[in-house]
Design a protein around this motif. Structure first.
Motif, short mmCIF file in Angstrom:
data_model
loop_
_atom_site.label_atom_id
_atom_site.label_comp_id
_atom_site.label_asym_id
_atom_site.label_seq_id
_atom_site.Cartn_x
_atom_site.Cartn_y
_atom_site.Cartn_z
N PHE A 23 0.84 -1.20 0.00
CA PHE A 23 0.00 0.00 0.00
C PHE A 23 0.87 1.25 0.00
O PHE A 23 1.81 1.37 0.80
N GLU A 24 0.52 2.16 -0.90
CA GLU A 24 1.14 3.48 -0.92
C GLU A 24 0.13 4.56 -0.56
O GLU A 24 0.45 5.49 0.18
N ARG A 25 -1.09 4.41 -1.06
CA ARG A 25 -2.11 5.41 -0.81
C ARG A 25 -3.20 4.92 0.15
O ARG A 25 -3.85 5.73 0.81
N HIS A 26 -3.42 3.64 0.20
CA HIS A 26 -4.50 3.12 1.04
C HIS A 26 -4.25 3.42 2.52
O HIS A 26 -3.14 3.25 3.03
N THR A 27 -5.31 3.85 3.20
CA THR A 27 -5.26 4.12 4.64
C THR A 27 -6.32 3.29 5.34
O THR A 27 -7.50 3.35 4.97
N ALA A 75 0.87 4.20 5.09
CA ALA A 75 2.28 4.23 4.70
C ALA A 75 3.01 5.30 5.49
O ALA A 75 2.49 6.41 5.69
N GLY A 76 4.23 4.98 5.94
CA GLY A 76 5.02 5.94 6.70
C GLY A 76 5.77 6.93 5.84
O GLY A 76 6.29 7.92 6.36
N ASP A 77 5.83 6.69 4.52
CA ASP A 77 6.45 7.63 3.60
C ASP A 77 5.86 7.41 2.21
O ASP A 77 4.97 6.57 2.02
#
Length: 280
Positions: A23-27, A75-77
């Motif tokens: 995941f890059e954008r999913h929260t 994602a943390g970054d």
């Protein structure tokens, strides 16, 4: 371009599921599982809040969530994170530990949601690979027992878990625990009902504010969030049984299929359709 992906797996054996995802954008919205959830961050930085604190898991670190422990995730970054996670019903964990001890034992409590332990990471990766890789059932069972025992020995606190109070740190008062239990029982009695705060207060036997405060202290989330969790879990069971998504939404109190899908993705990281395919 972001490249979020997820792969879900569910065992024919009740209470055993696994996911591998990037995941890059999913929260993740704040949610909980009725299971123990043990995971490993493969790459990147996974950030989340749990038990009133902020945590970060980087490559090689182990995640350990107790049943009904509220948490979120992101994602943390900008590079995102890749992780794998296994969801185990409490009875599977108790069975593995009782078998190893030769006697009944209580459920373990994991005090730290992030653990840096290469041995645990290896055990969980082997189990996860066997589950998603189609390994023979006997090997899967052996790796499951080994992973559970390793987690209990190397990461669990001494003494059994005794209720859903670990997300807030300090134990709730006895009065708050009683109020929260009454409210939870009322919500579980009919999770489809559009119960008002006044009706919930009457069922719990106290004021609206007192019930809300007690519920947050014990369960780590608002009563409305808890009810949504009950609806999502009921929908998952229906989907696993082959019920169409729209019917599952209607039967569990969601407005429509789109409403169920949005919350399913926010809390589980996969669509209801992907979950049904994983079960099939």
């Amino acid at each position: 371009m972001p490249r979020d992906w997820s792969r879900y797996w569910r065992s024919p054996r009740p209470g055993l599921e696994a996911m591998h995802a990037h995941f890059e954008r999913h929260t993740y919205h704040r949610h909980s599982h009725e299971t123990y959830s043990f995971g490993v961050t493969d790459a990147g930085v996974q950030a989340f809040t749990c038990r009133g604190g902020r945590h970060r898991s980087t490559a090689g670190m182990v995640l350990a969530f107790n049943p009904d422990e509220p948490h979120d995730g992101r994602a943390g970054d900008e590079l995102g994170f890749t992780y794998r996670i296994v969801h185990l019903a409490p009875e599977l964990v108790a069975g593995a530990l009782s078998d190893a001890e030769g006697r009944p034992v209580g459920l373990p409590l994991f005090p730290d949601p992030v653990v840096h332990d290469p041995v645990l990471a290896t055990a969980l990766r082997r189990l996860h690979a066997a589950l998603l890789g189609g390994a023979p059932a006997l090997l899967r069972d052996e790796l499951l027992d080994a992973a559970v025992r390793a987690m209990a020995v190397r990461a669990a606190a001494s003494g059994p878990a005794s209720g859903p109070r670990w997300s807030r740190g300090a134990p709730a008062s006895r009065g708050a625990a009683v109020l929260a239990a009454r409210a939870a029982e009322a919500l579980r009695a009919d999770h489809r009902a559009d119960m008002t705060a006044d009706e919930l207060a009457v069922a719990a036997g106290s004021s609206r504010f007192a019930v809300y405060r007690a519920f947050r202290a014990v369960y780590g989330m608002a009563p409305s969030d808890y009810r949504r969790q009950l609806r999502l879990r009921a929908a998952r069971d229906l989907l696993a049984g082959g019920v169409p998504i729209a019917d599952a939404a209607a039967e569990t109190g969601f407005t429509d299929q789109g409403h169920l899908t949005r919350w399913f993705v926010r809390c589980y990281g996969v669509t209801p359709g992907a979950y049904r395919r994983a079960v099939a």
